[in-house]
Write an enzyme that holds these catalytic residues in place. Structure first.
Site, PDB file in Angstrom:
ATOM      1  CD  GLU A   7      -4.688   6.744   1.730  1.00 43.33           C
ATOM      2  OE1 GLU A   7      -4.402   5.547   1.926  1.00 43.33           O
ATOM      3  OE2 GLU A   7      -3.888   7.672   1.932  1.00 43.33           O
TER       4      GLU A   7
ATOM      5  CG  HIS B 281      -1.709   1.202   1.467  1.00 43.52           C
ATOM      6  ND1 HIS B 281      -3.059   1.274   1.209  1.00 43.52           N
ATOM      7  CD2 HIS B 281      -1.369   2.430   1.929  1.00 43.52           C
ATOM      8  CE1 HIS B 281      -3.504   2.472   1.504  1.00 43.52           C
ATOM      9  NE2 HIS B 281      -2.485   3.202   1.952  1.00 43.52           N
ATOM     10  CD  GLU B 282       1.671   3.579   3.673  1.00 37.33           C
ATOM     11  OE1 GLU B 282       1.856   4.605   3.008  1.00 37.33           O
ATOM     12  OE2 GLU B 282       0.685   3.418   4.409  1.00 37.33           O
TER      13      GLU B 282
ATOM     14  CG  HIS C 291       0.182   6.090  -0.645  1.00 36.60           C
ATOM     15  ND1 HIS C 291      -0.949   6.676  -1.177  1.00 36.60           N
ATOM     16  CD2 HIS C 291      -0.186   5.572   0.553  1.00 36.60           C
ATOM     17  CE1 HIS C 291      -1.963   6.499  -0.336  1.00 36.60           C
ATOM     18  NE2 HIS C 291      -1.529   5.826   0.711  1.00 36.60           N
TER      19      HIS C 291
ATOM     20  CG  ASP D   5      -6.791   0.386   0.394  1.00 37.00           C
ATOM     21  OD1 ASP D   5      -5.770   0.414   1.103  1.00 37.00           O
ATOM     22  OD2 ASP D   5      -7.888   0.842   0.760  1.00 37.00           O
TER      23      ASP D   5
END
Length: 681
Positions: free
Chosen positions: A578, A517-518, A521, A582
């Site tokens: 976000e 997830h990070e 980003h 995800d």
């Protein structure tokens, strides 16, 4: 509710694309935690129809929202454990010590905690601790004096219509610069001032009554303060960019010389504003240049008594939680009960722990990390991160919508990713903060001034890339595009994300999906506009960017169609970053797990579930949650994260891997036709 916290008027920019990531249950005795509690499953639901309620329905039934909370889920459980058990134990140990050295971290922690619990002194002092600020406001005669007073108050964290902060220059990420932008809305976001549905209108009505009550409790004689503040903030809100518009890092980067500030807002003394804040700079990066002129006109066309009432309100609401109980209780009623549906305040003891953590989080974090995060965990998490990096590179190579030229640049950025795990390698010196055991408001002021001065000292200097934007005990993780780094505090590296007792599939659905997830980003709608060095610079071919935007827009429309509450649909444009993260995190984690299993015997069933199914159960359990309708409405309007239920169910129909794992059919709700699926990374 506004927590008691020290936030300098010089904000630290939220440049990190922060993902609020839930974590699973642990216990005070550190006993092994089941990899997946099968009692959480509700077999009255089918996984292909509603995966959230299938995986978490049992948990939801047996875990109603406590009266002291507006939502209750895995994130809250672990946060409570970290704050109200672990930090409590640390603080209690410190407060039993005698003759603590003045200025030591232990003395500061112990005395701040004591000052919060010293209710007798708080009641005795009344409004006396904030009287100097009120006298400043009383002495204002014109807009110019109001502007200077607002600048003075901003140093101790009191909101006004314009805020400044320090962060890396987005076009030169090695150097710190001054940013400035919109601020000053008590309700937090523009939509609260312009939506006409019944529930939002009721919030505005309650807000007006709340301000009236607070002024009445203070025995202030301002005429119709609630209506005055609401009307002023409504005018202010309509001048501001929406939270979606603020997501565009290019449009919100507008560097101007200090001299140009006077041209943009001629009636405001910008040199004094900067000087009062201790800022020495020749330029400021503005979110929105036209905003300054609009604010200039709003201030000069407003009655001076209106402006003074607004500023009095900002002082009162900022310190409300540190004032006598009547103010604290009324503050809780509006910001917690009305805004988020929380029924009861936490006990004072628990709030004291959280207030101490909010103001002295890093000194507490040092002790937390020493006790609860062994150095061996860093090596294990580093290995996981590198595994995700490898799989991400493979995914980039397989993309059909991206050209080789852009893939080359994407690989360059991926290779440049750095990471921080657990806690800082070096700790800041907080010894200059004067903390006493009998003046809570002054303690808040002193911590705010420290944060303010610490921030402005960075202006024009090289960025310290070792700095952390979260404390070690925080149950969260983030990506910072200006450093091109991912950060995982010790607080989140616990079950079910990082659980040595769990099988691989559950862990990959947890910690690996978080890492993915990070990483994603760095390639979402915002992060993808920064290059390998953290600079706001286009590294895409024009056609590839169009392809990416087309995929992102399809995903925006998909989430726009999800109604979280009657009349309240998810804002796909607000949550797109976000949501992309995800989807990317799940995809990366799944293929990292598959890669780890190659050449090995197929993992055995556990509780009747194969490894593919357990992977998705692992993802679902970290998001299980109950939430009040009021908190859900607030989240939909203000939060860039989709509701927990939709972070579970939302991305899964786009993953053919989910369809195959659960043997779903084309008519099932958790399945989308191939043409409607969105695959970005």
């Amino acid at each position: 509710m506004r927590d008691i916290k020290s936030t300098a008027g010089m904000w630290m920019r939220a440049s990190a694309v922060v993902a609020v990531l839930a974590a699973g249950q642990v216990n005070a005795q550190n006993k092994p935690v089941p990899a997946f509690d099968k009692s959480s499953i509700d077999n009255s639901f089918k996984p292909c129809q509603d995966f959230d309620n299938y995986a978490n329905g049992g948990w939801k039934k047996h875990n109603p929202i406590p009266g002291t909370e507006s939502r209750w889920g895995a994130f809250n459980v672990l946060d409570k454990e970290n704050k109200e058990v672990r930090l409590k134990g640390i603080i209690n140990t410190i407060t039993t010590k005698k003759n603590l050295v003045k200025g030591s971290e232990e003395q500061q922690i112990a005395d701040f905690y004591k000052s919060y619990l010293d209710v007798a002194t708080i009641e005795k002092l009344g409004l006396t601790p904030i009287q100097p600020y009120l006298l400043q406001i009383d002495a204002i005669n014109n807009v110019q004096e109001w502007w200077k007073t607002a600048a003075e108050l901003s140093k101790i964290g009191i909101t006004n219509i314009f805020g400044v902060y320090v962060d890396a220059d987005a076009l030169d990420s090695k150097m710190n610069a001054v940013y400035g932008g919109q601020d000053g809305l008590s309700l937090g976001e523009r939509s609260y001032y312009e939506r006409q549905d019944e529930s939002t209108q009721n919030v505005r009505k309650e807000f007006e009554q709340h301000v009236n009550k607070m002024f009445s409790l203070a025995n202030w004689k301002d005429a119709n303060p609630g209506k005055t503040v609401l009307d002023f903030e409504t005018k202010l809100a309509l001048l501001q960019l929406t939270n979606v518009e603020l997501r565009d890092p290019v449009k919100t980067y507008n560097k101007v010389g200090v001299g140009e500030l006077k041209t943009l807002a001629p009636d405001l003394d910008w040199l004094s504003y900067l000087s009062i804040n201790g800022i020495k700079t020749d330029s400021v990066i503005l979110q929105d240049k036209p905003y300054l002129g609009k604010v200039n006109n709003l201030l000069t066309s407003s009655d001076i008594n209106t402006l003074k009432t607004y500023l009095r309100w900002q002082v009162l609401t900022h310190f409300a939680g540190a004032l006598p109980a009547k103010f604290d209780t009324e503050n809780f009623h509006f910001f917690a009960t009305v805004m988020r549906g929380t029924k009861a305040q936490k006990p004072r003891l628990e709030r004291a722990i959280r207030a101490t953590d909010a103001n002295l989080g890093m000194p507490l974090g040092k002790l937390f990390a020493e006790k609860y995060f062994p150095s061996s965990s860093k090596a294990k998490v580093s290995e996981m991160i590198e595994n995700v990096r490898t799989v991400y590179g493979e995914r980039i190579d397989q993309l059909t919508w991206m050209s080789d030229a852009t893939k080359k640049e994407a690989h360059k950025k991926l290779a440049a990713f750095t990471y921080k795990i657990g806690y800082p390698d070096k700790w800041k010196d907080y010894s200059s903060i004067n903390i006493s055991a009998n003046n809570l408001v002054q303690n808040l002021v002193n911590t705010a001034l420290y944060n303010h001065n610490e921030a402005i000292a960075k202006v024009g200097k090289p960025v310290d890339k070792s700095e952390w934007l979260m404390t070690p005990q925080t149950v969260n993780a983030y990506y910072n595009p200006l450093n091109n780094e991912v950060v995982f505090p010790a607080g989140i590296l616990q079950p079910p994300f990082f659980n040595p007792n769990a099988d691989d599939a559950i862990n990959y659905g947890g910690i690996i999906a978080v890492i993915g997830h990070e990483f994603t980003h760095g390639f979402d709608d915002q992060g993808s506009q920064y290059d390998a060095n953290g600079n706001l610079q286009n590294w895409w071919t024009e056609s590839d960017r169009k392809n990416f935007d087309a995929l992102a827009n399809r995903y925006i429309e998909y989430f726009n169609g999800i109604e979280a509450l009657p009349g309240f649909k998810i804002n796909g444009a607000l949550t797109i970053g976000e949501n992309i993260a995800d989807l990317g995190g799940l995809t990366l984690a799944y293929y990292a797990l598959e890669k780890s299993l190659k050449g090995k015997p197929a993992p055995a069933l556990i509780d009747g579930h194969n490894w593919q199914q357990r992977f998705f159960l692992g993802w679902a359990q970290v998001w299980h949650a109950n939430i009040t309708d009021a908190a859900l409405r607030n989240q939909i309007q203000t939060d860039p994260h989709a509701p927990a239920r939709d972070r579970i169910n939302g991305p899964l129909p786009h993953l053919v891997e989910f369809e195959h794992a659960w043997k779903c059919g084309p008519s099932d709700k958790m399945v989308l036709p191939a043409a409607q699926r969105v695959v970005i990374w």
